[in-house]
Write an enzyme that holds these catalytic residues in place. Structure first.
Site, short mmCIF file in Angstrom:
data_model
loop_
_atom_site.label_atom_id
_atom_site.label_comp_id
_atom_site.label_asym_id
_atom_site.label_seq_id
_atom_site.Cartn_x
_atom_site.Cartn_y
_atom_site.Cartn_z
CG ASP A 99 -0.14 -0.22 2.52
OD1 ASP A 99 1.07 0.04 2.53
OD2 ASP A 99 -0.75 -0.64 3.52
CD GLU A 121 0.75 -6.58 3.24
OE1 GLU A 121 0.68 -5.34 3.19
OE2 GLU A 121 1.58 -7.16 3.98
CD GLU A 135 0.27 4.50 4.54
OE1 GLU A 135 -0.68 5.14 5.05
OE2 GLU A 135 1.46 4.86 4.68
CG HIS A 212 6.28 4.55 9.85
ND1 HIS A 212 5.47 4.72 8.76
CD2 HIS A 212 6.22 3.25 10.15
CE1 HIS A 212 4.94 3.56 8.43
NE2 HIS A 212 5.38 2.65 9.26
NE ARG A 214 3.25 11.49 3.74
CZ ARG A 214 4.39 10.95 3.34
NH1 ARG A 214 4.71 9.73 3.69
NH2 ARG A 214 5.24 11.64 2.60
CG HIS A 245 10.64 5.95 9.86
ND1 HIS A 245 10.90 6.93 8.92
CD2 HIS A 245 10.00 4.97 9.18
CE1 HIS A 245 10.43 6.56 7.74
NE2 HIS A 245 9.87 5.36 7.87
C1 UD1 Z 1 6.54 5.06 3.72
C2 UD1 Z 1 5.18 4.66 3.15
C3 UD1 Z 1 4.38 3.90 4.19
C4 UD1 Z 1 5.17 2.76 4.77
C5 UD1 Z 1 6.51 3.27 5.28
C6 UD1 Z 1 7.37 2.14 5.79
C7 UD1 Z 1 4.04 6.14 1.56
C8 UD1 Z 1 3.32 7.41 1.36
N1 UD1 Z 1 4.44 5.89 2.81
O1 UD1 Z 1 6.27 5.99 4.78
O2 UD1 Z 1 3.20 3.41 3.59
O3 UD1 Z 1 4.44 2.21 5.83
O4 UD1 Z 1 7.19 3.92 4.21
O5 UD1 Z 1 8.42 2.61 6.57
O6 UD1 Z 1 4.27 5.41 0.62
N2 UD1 Z 1 13.87 8.76 4.99
C9 UD1 Z 1 15.25 8.72 4.92
N3 UD1 Z 1 15.84 7.53 4.60
C10 UD1 Z 1 15.15 6.38 4.38
C11 UD1 Z 1 13.74 6.44 4.48
C12 UD1 Z 1 13.12 7.63 4.76
O7 UD1 Z 1 15.93 9.72 5.10
O8 UD1 Z 1 15.75 5.33 4.11
C13 UD1 Z 1 13.22 10.06 5.32
C14 UD1 Z 1 13.21 11.05 4.14
O9 UD1 Z 1 13.37 12.35 4.61
C15 UD1 Z 1 11.78 10.87 3.58
C16 UD1 Z 1 11.01 10.64 4.86
O10 UD1 Z 1 11.85 9.82 5.67
O11 UD1 Z 1 11.35 11.98 2.84
C17 UD1 Z 1 9.66 9.99 4.72
O12 UD1 Z 1 9.71 8.86 3.85
P1 UD1 Z 1 8.36 8.41 3.08
O13 UD1 Z 1 8.64 7.19 2.27
O14 UD1 Z 1 7.77 9.58 2.37
O15 UD1 Z 1 7.35 8.11 4.27
P2 UD1 Z 1 7.37 6.94 5.35
O16 UD1 Z 1 6.76 7.47 6.60
O17 UD1 Z 1 8.70 6.32 5.39
N1 UDP Z 2 11.98 -3.20 10.76
C1 UDP Z 2 13.37 -3.25 10.62
N2 UDP Z 2 14.16 -2.42 11.39
C2 UDP Z 2 13.62 -1.53 12.26
C3 UDP Z 2 12.20 -1.45 12.38
C4 UDP Z 2 11.41 -2.29 11.60
O1 UDP Z 2 13.88 -4.05 9.83
O2 UDP Z 2 14.38 -0.81 12.93
C5 UDP Z 2 11.14 -4.09 9.92
C6 UDP Z 2 10.08 -4.87 10.65
O3 UDP Z 2 10.57 -6.12 11.09
C7 UDP Z 2 8.98 -5.01 9.60
C8 UDP Z 2 9.14 -3.78 8.75
O4 UDP Z 2 10.42 -3.25 9.03
O5 UDP Z 2 9.19 -6.15 8.78
C9 UDP Z 2 8.07 -2.79 9.08
O6 UDP Z 2 8.33 -1.60 8.41
P1 UDP Z 2 7.62 -0.23 8.77
O7 UDP Z 2 7.11 -0.26 10.16
O8 UDP Z 2 8.57 0.85 8.39
O9 UDP Z 2 6.42 -0.18 7.72
P2 UDP Z 2 4.93 -0.76 7.70
O10 UDP Z 2 4.97 -2.21 8.03
O11 UDP Z 2 4.13 0.05 8.66
O12 UDP Z 2 4.49 -0.49 6.29
#
Ligand code: UD1
Ligand code: UDP
Length: 384
Positions: A99, A121, A135, A212, A214, A245
């Site tokens: 999602d 999924e 999502e 994490h 939004r 995160h």
């Molecule tokens: C995203 C997904 C969410 C998923 C989550 C898993 C969308 C809109 N959101 O949310 O569905 O549950 O990933 O974790 O698709 N950033 C870094 N390095 C990284 C990752 C993120 O610096 O490796 C920072 C960046 O500033 C980025 C921000 O985190 O802009 C947010 O990342 P983003 O993918 O937009 O949102 P998530 O909350 O990670």
């Molecule tokens: N996870 C990880 N390292 C961390 C925190 C989470 O590898 O420090 C893994 C966790 O085991 C799970 C996945 O990341 O499989 C969950 O990701 P996240 O919570 O970012 O996204 P969501 O599941 O909400 O989409």
């Protein structure tokens, strides 16, 4: 068709973890399937950790991530980049997961080129378009674009049927997250990290925390972190391990409320192996994550979900997951109860496996072969 050409597209940490076992399974069928990976890199470091662990080498990497990226930026950058990849690669099917905005953009990109979409999924729903945001809408739109739906549970299948999906396009497979988990959990795991190896898991009750979403940024996170602060101040035998995160908005809030508190470890996101093994040694989990709601129950760890809705009702029904929301007093009370009331804790610390049996990837691969006429046999579906 003599060989099915699959392009798996993903971009974030959880998609990578859940697609990794499937990519491996597809790449193990070289006679019938060729499978390449394209990453949008909506996440960067958090994605790379997973690619390295599972030794996945993407054929394409769009590297789209920007600091504090907006939904518009993720969508347009992914869509534009994927257009070029699809033109070059011309796969028979694009496989997407779950999602995220990468998921939706990849499905749309494939649809525009009239390439089939397989949704892994599929069928998770809260019924609330703004929770989780974005999502719920990403997975609904992806479901509408998909030609084949790999639903993890019968509940997810029923959601798709209610929306009018053709039953012949749905396969109940279990969730690949359990495939990954089963391959990674080890008894007597040693972290090789001074902070984590320094914790006495026999004497301390460890709360694993991740946040994490939004819709939780800002006040809801503030409220949850205040509740956690109150808990560690009242219970000297409790330690919080919080791999924070990379989102700067999460990091700033966590640091401002919890930074420097005795008993709280704010650490960088952990690699997948130490993370799930940490959960396995913990007392309980507090999270707004989707994936953790699947992993922790199968490890027998109570979960307080820091959200008002869930698309994963199975473990709530089984009693391992409790919806706590983000209100400071409610989270505080729920946490306190699990620390004080041994009976309540025992009732929740019950290993349940409604999400999978570790064989989801095999079912999805066999389902693809059947869908494209490479095999006569439809695989047996996952049942609990
Ligand atoms: C995203 C997904 C969410 C998923 C989550 C898993 C969308 C809109 N959101 O949310 O569905 O549950 O990933 O974790 O698709 N950033 C870094 N390095 C990284 C990752 C993120 O610096 O490796 C920072 C960046 O500033 C980025 C921000 O985190 O802009 C947010 O990342 P983003 O993918 O937009 O949102 P998530 O909350 O990670
Ligand atoms: N996870 C990880 N390292 C961390 C925190 C989470 O590898 O420090 C893994 C966790 O085991 C799970 C996945 O990341 O499989 C969950 O990701 P996240 O919570 O970012 O996204 P969501 O599941 O909400 O989409």
């Amino acid at each position: 068709m003599d060989k099915l050409k699959v392009l798996a597209v993903f971009g974030t940490r959880p998609e990578a973890i859940k697609m990794a076992p499937l990519v491996k399974e597809l790449q193990n069928r070289p006679g019938r399937i060729s499978c390449k990976v394209a990453v949008t890199a909506q996440h960067r470091e958090m994605l790379d950790q997973v690619l390295e662990l599972f030794d996945i080498k993407p054929a394409y990497d769009l590297n789209i991530m920007l600091p504090n990226q907006t939904l518009y930026e993720i969508t347009t950058r992914a869509l534009t980049g994927l257009n070029e990849i699809l033109e070059q690669e011309k796969p028979d099917i694009v496989l997407v997961h779950g999602d995220t905005t990468t998921t939706f953009a990849a499905s749309l990109a494939a649809f525009y080129r009239q390439i089939k979409v397989g949704h892994v999924e599929a069928g998770l729903r809260t019924g609330n378009k703004y929770s989780p945001y974005p999502e719920e809408m990403n997975r609904k739109l992806t479901g509408t674009l998909a030609d084949i739906h790999f639903a993890p549970t019968t509940n997810a299948r029923d959601n798709l049927l209610k929306e009018g999906a053709d039953p012949g396009t749905i396969l109940v497979t279990g969730n690949t997250v359990i495939d990954a988990l089963m391959a990674t959990i080890r008894d007597n795991y040693v972290f090789g990290d001074p902070v984590l190896d320094g914790i006495d898991f026999q004497k301390k009750r460890v709360l694993v925390v991740t946040t994490h979403r939004r819709e939780n940024l800002g006040d809801p996170l503030y409220s949850v972190y205040c509740a956690l602060k109150s808990v560690v101040e009242r219970y000297p035998d409790v330690e919080v391990v919080f791999p924070v995160h990379k989102n700067p908005k999460v990091r700033e809030m966590a640091e401002s409320v919890l930074g420097g508190l005795p008993g709280v470890h704010l650490i960088d996101p952990l690699e997948y192996s130490p993370f799930v093994n940490l959960m396995n040694k913990s007392y309980m989990v507090l999270t707004d994550s989707g994936g953790l709601q699947e992993e922790a129950p199968s490890l027998g760890k109570p979960v307080l979900v820091l959200r008002d809705t869930t698309e994963r009702p199975e473990a709530v029904e089984a009693g391992t997951v409790l919806m706590a929301g983000t209100d400071r007093d409610v989270v505080n009370r729920a946490c306190t109860e699990l620390l004080e009331d041994a009976g309540k804790y025992k009732m929740m610390a019950n290993a349940v496996n409604p999400y999978g049996d570790g064989k989801a990837s095999g079912r999805i691969a066999a389902g693809l072969e059947h869908f494209f006429g490479l095999s006569d046999r439809k695989p047996e579906e996952f049942t609990v």
